[in-house]
Design an enzyme around this catalytic site. Structure first.
Site, PDB file in Angstrom:
ATOM      1  N   LYS A 203       0.955  -1.752  -0.219  1.00 20.54           N
ATOM      2  CA  LYS A 203      -0.152  -0.459  -0.232  1.00 20.54           C
ATOM      3  C   LYS A 203       1.063   1.323  -0.384  1.00 20.54           C
ATOM      4  CE  LYS A 203      -3.953  -2.867  -0.312  1.00 20.54           C
ATOM      5  NZ  LYS A 203      -4.767  -3.279   0.391  1.00 20.54           N
TER       6      LYS A 203
HETATM    7  C1  LIG Z   1      -5.470  -3.950   1.115  1.00 22.32           C
HETATM    8  C2  LIG Z   1      -6.684  -4.636   0.633  1.00 22.32           C
HETATM    9  C3  LIG Z   1      -7.323  -4.175   1.951  1.00 22.32           C
HETATM   10  C4  LIG Z   1      -7.169  -5.189   3.309  1.00 22.32           C
HETATM   11  O1  LIG Z   1      -5.800  -4.758   3.570  1.00 22.32           O
HETATM   12  P1  LIG Z   1      -5.197  -5.546   4.408  1.00 22.32           P
HETATM   13  O2  LIG Z   1      -4.192  -5.385   5.841  1.00 22.32           O
HETATM   14  O3  LIG Z   1      -4.517  -6.361   3.002  1.00 22.32           O
HETATM   15  O4  LIG Z   1      -5.474  -7.168   5.570  1.00 22.32           O
HETATM   16  C5  LIG Z   1      -8.983  -3.641   1.828  1.00 22.32           C
HETATM   17  N1  LIG Z   1      -9.719  -3.545   1.456  1.00 22.32           N
HETATM   18  C6  LIG Z   1      -9.078  -2.847   0.246  1.00 22.32           C
HETATM   19  C7  LIG Z   1      -9.755  -1.750  -0.795  1.00 22.32           C
HETATM   20  C8  LIG Z   1      -7.615  -3.282   0.042  1.00 22.32           C
HETATM   21  O5  LIG Z   1      -7.448  -2.187  -1.902  1.00 22.32           O
END
Ligand SMILES: *Cc1c(COP(=O)(O)O)cnc(C)c1O
Length: 428
Positions: A203
């Protein structure tokens, strides 16, 4: 003349690549400095990985950045969403409304609460939930709308908040793609009743595995503590929570690892300036492709006060009808052959997956999505035309972290070259 002609030849047909410059660290992410390494070592050597004091500092700084009262850190973004749903009152037989095209964690944890998901379609140019496709899906069981700021693009929060307020339901913003995004001048995540961010390593704020939610609502914050943060129950003040403290109500242990929060504090410190550079770079890329057929920028209009934040998972809008029908997979192959990076599609439409339709996860003798409701909420193929066409109508684009005009020009050149020679790809 022959040289000029030769460079025009598509690389996929044996020509020279459009991208020839050395890219060095233009795509490198996250940026880890000595300061970040020291922060990790400090926690590691102290054996403080499972404590909470570094995490609380991180929460405080994250809340301050957004100008909100509370932030609560989690072991993952998924955990923050699961908890936010429970904290917003999502219970057995209830419904949440989510966009049909997103990462599964936006809505799938609802099934674990005995609730179910009703999908709304997305808009073709923003890839975010279509506000006009929400209201007619609200029933007396709907407890929350969960918009996603998809690939950094801010969802239409004014319209969504208006609908939610009229129906007395909560808005859980999924900001996992949009750290630092502005929506009409306001930071994404400051508008919904509670906002969840993934902070995992891919992210825009990348701290390992982790998530965080922010809210101004003390009740949501405390319920979040009650659900999966049993070691912090001393913070509870609401009687029905405080009186029953000591064990996590959800049976989950959702505390953030302190190696993650230590990295997070350092990442956060520099994130705002890094975002500026990302925005400059990505906007330059799209400015260079203005007017090129077949490929359109996925970004809000200039002067709208809205931005793309850190441009997580940056996408282009692909329009094959402008390129004689050239399909996006072949387009992406041709761009990649030029030395750039491009892959077809975005997230798959969720409403068609078996886990929302047929799978009986908990042994209820019927699909889990229908376990606690008489209403068959399943949505068949054809019901979400935009979400179902996203695979053919989007592609990834390079995600520049550093402003290097020479590199950006060559990558934009690769996209332009393929788009302008689409006929040759089709013929070849
Ligand atoms: C990555 C993501 C999540 C989940 O997050 P994690 O940290 O991987 O559990 C939730 N919503 C969206 C839109 C994402 O891209």
């Amino acid at each position: 003349m022959t040289v000029a002609k030769k460079t025009e030849e598509l690389a996929i047909l044996g020509g020279r690549k459009a991208v020839t410059v050395d890219e060095e660290d233009v795509f490198n992410w996250p940026i880890i400095t000595e300061e970040g390494e020291q922060a990790i070592l400090e926690v590691l050597r102290r054996g403080a990985m499972s404590d909470v004091e570094v995490t609380k500092q991180f929460e405080k700084e994250y809340a301050e950045w957004h100008g909100v009262k509370y932030a609560l850190a989690f072991s993952s973004g998924t955990a923050s969403l699961h908890t936010a749903m429970w904290a917003c009152g999502v219970r057995r037989g209830d419904e949440v409304i989510a966009p049909a095209m997103t990462f599964w964690a936006t809505c799938l944890p609802a099934l674990n609460l005995g609730a179910t998901v009703v999908f709304a379609d997305v808009l073709p140019d923003t890839l975010c939930i279509n506000p006009s496709d929400i209201e007619h899906r609200i029933t007396n069981r709907t407890k929350a709308i969960i918009p996603v700021n998809y690939a950094g693009y801010p969802a239409e929060m004014d319209a969504i908040m208006d609908i939610a307020e009229r129906h007395g339901i909560k808005v859980i913003e999924d900001v996992s793609h949009a750290h630092g995004t502005l929506y009409k001048g306001r930071l994404a995540g400051t508008i919904g009743h509670v906002s969840c961010f993934s902070l995992m390593s891919f992210k825009a704020i990348a701290i390992g595995e982790g998530g965080i939610f922010i809210t101004n609502d003390r009740e949501i914050y405390e319920r979040g503590l009650a659900f999966g943060h049993y070691r912090r129950h001393d913070e509870l003040t609401i009687p029905e929570l405080a009186e029953n403290q000591g064990l996590p109500f959800g049976g989950f242990k959702y505390r953030m690892h302190q190696l993650s929060s230590a990295v997070g504090r350092v990442q956060l410190k520099y994130y705002r300036e890094r975002v500026e550079e990302i925005q400059r770079s990505m906007n330059r890329f799209w400015d260079l492709l203005e007017g090129v057929p077949g490929i359109k920028a996925h970004r809000p209009p200039k002067d709208s006060g809205s931005t793309m934040g850190g441009w997580y998972s940056a996408r282009g809008l692909y329009r094959p009808e402008e390129l004689g029908g050239l399909d996006v997979t072949r387009f992406a192959e041709a761009v990649s052959a030029e030395g750039s990076t491009c892959s077809p599609g975005a997230n798959f439409p969720l409403h068609l997956h078996p886990v929302f339709n047929t799978v009986d996860v908990y042994g209820d003798g019927k699909p889990t999505s229908l376990a606690f409701t008489d209403r068959d909420v399943r949505q068949p193929k054809g019901s979400m035309p935009v979400a179902e066409s996203v695979q053919e109508r989007t592609c990834s684009i390079p995600w520049f972290k550093r402003f290097r005009p020479d590199v950006i020009e060559q990558h934009a050149g690769a996209f332009r070259k393929v788009a302008e020679n689409a006929g040759k790809v089709l013929a070849g």
